[in-house]
Design a protein around this motif. Structure first.
Motif, short mmCIF file in Angstrom:
data_model
loop_
_atom_site.label_atom_id
_atom_site.label_comp_id
_atom_site.label_asym_id
_atom_site.label_seq_id
_atom_site.Cartn_x
_atom_site.Cartn_y
_atom_site.Cartn_z
N SER A 17 41.23 18.80 46.08
CA SER A 17 41.20 19.59 44.72
C SER A 17 41.67 20.80 45.24
CB SER A 17 39.99 19.23 43.87
OG SER A 17 39.82 17.89 43.48
N PHE A 18 40.85 21.37 46.06
CA PHE A 18 41.28 22.69 46.68
C PHE A 18 42.41 23.07 47.17
CE2 PHE A 18 41.05 25.79 49.87
CZ PHE A 18 40.73 27.06 49.31
N THR A 21 44.98 23.16 44.20
CA THR A 21 44.99 24.40 43.61
C THR A 21 45.56 25.36 44.53
OG1 THR A 21 42.88 23.60 42.62
CG2 THR A 21 43.47 26.12 42.64
N ILE A 24 49.66 25.12 44.16
CA ILE A 24 50.11 25.52 42.57
C ILE A 24 50.13 26.91 42.73
CG2 ILE A 24 49.71 25.38 40.30
CD1 ILE A 24 48.47 22.52 40.80
N ALA A 25 49.23 27.50 43.55
CA ALA A 25 49.02 29.09 43.25
C ALA A 25 50.41 29.56 44.16
CB ALA A 25 47.68 29.43 43.75
#
Length: 306
Positions: A17-18, A21, A24-25
């Motif tokens: 998940s990290f 994230t 995407i950033a």
């Protein structure tokens, strides 16, 4: 991939998940960052967005468009203040978004705007409409200002080989439209040929500098009272692939703009030194040679014959 591997070894942690994230950033900041593609003054797309969009549109070559330049934009900023003039850019952008909602709208910087459409446009009517609007005053915070424009109209029969070629044609048209006493400009075949010539000369310059093949000619300088050749001035010339001479007017400014003028000056300086070392001064009956170094013509080096 790093997240998947870590998740496999440490399944109880949230590595996957990290990683998603962070991915995407990074994608947002590097690809979708609005600061790269949206001008904050006009809220129109930037030159970077123009390059990205036109790269796709050039594949089909099914578009048309025109642009306009605020006449004497830099002089207006100096005379009235940058904040005052730039404050009206937002009003220009708002007007364009209202009138050309189905077109691609770009702010190219320096008071220059361009509109690209993939739909049929009556360019003559649209240009006339923009001219008519700019003949009227613009109001902002109780202040009134008038801005004079000239337009650049793209000939839709042209076929461009690259975005750089198209941008260069638009840039030349903008410069011409902003010149004193000039009217609207058509980006036509002649403009495209000029750009192709510039690309050709730029390629020759790069090859000549890489191969140290620039040639130096000596222009004699005569003592008026005696009529004798006292010295000479070193002049640099470049040869085309067919053996013809490319004059300095075509490549000196180009070298200055690309930062290659210092390399050019060093090569000319070295060739003159070789000429002197090999006895060229004595053979020609001269005492010295002037060499212009860099971009400044008053910066000269004088070699005295000992």
């Amino acid at each position: 991939m790093a997240g998947i591997l870590l998740e496999g070894y440490y399944w109880q942690e949230l590595f996957l998940s990290f990683s998603f994230t962070m991915g995407i950033a990074v994608i947002y900041l590097t690809v979708r960052n609005p600061d790269l593609f949206l001008d904050h003054k006009t809220e129109l797309m930037t030159r970077e967005a123009f390059r990205m969009i036109m790269r796709q549109l050039l594949e089909k070559n099914d578009f048309e468009g025109f642009g306009f330049v605020i006449r004497d934009y830099d002089e207006c900023r100096m005379a009235y203040g940058g904040a005052f003039v730039d404050g009206f850019l937002g009003y220009f952008g708002k007007y364009l978004r209202q009138e050309f909602s189905k077109q691609y709208l770009f702010y190219m910087g320096g008071g220059r705007f361009f509109i690209i459409s993939t739909l049929p446009m009556d360019l003559e009517a649209e240009v006339s409409k923009v001219h008519e609007r700019f003949r009227k005053p613009w109001g902002r915070d109780g202040k009134i200002a008038y801005f004079d424009i000239n337009c650049c109209i793209l000939d839709d029969t042209l076929v461009f080989s690259s975005v750089d070629e198209l941008k260069q044609c638009i840039g030349i048209a903008f410069e011409t439209a902003d010149s004193p006493k000039h009217e609207d400009v058509i980006i036509d075949k002649g403009c495209q040929e000029r750009v192709k010539r510039q690309f050709h000369v730029r390629g020759l310059l790069e090859e000549s500098l890489a191969g140290n093949s620039l040639e130096v000619f000596l222009q004699p300088l005569v003592e008026a009272s005696s009529g004798r050749v006292e010295g000479a001035e070193a002049l640099v010339r470049m040869k085309d692939k067919d053996g013809s001479i490319v004059g300095p007017a075509e490549f000196i400014d180009m070298a200055s703009a690309t930062g290659a003028v210092s390399i050019l000056g060093e090569q000319v300086f070295a060739k003159v030194c070789e000429f002197i070392r090999d006895g060229g001064l004595e053979a020609c009956g001269m005492k010295w040679v002037h060499v212009n170094v860099g971009q400044c013509s008053v910066c000269a080096v004088v070699w005295q014959n000992p």
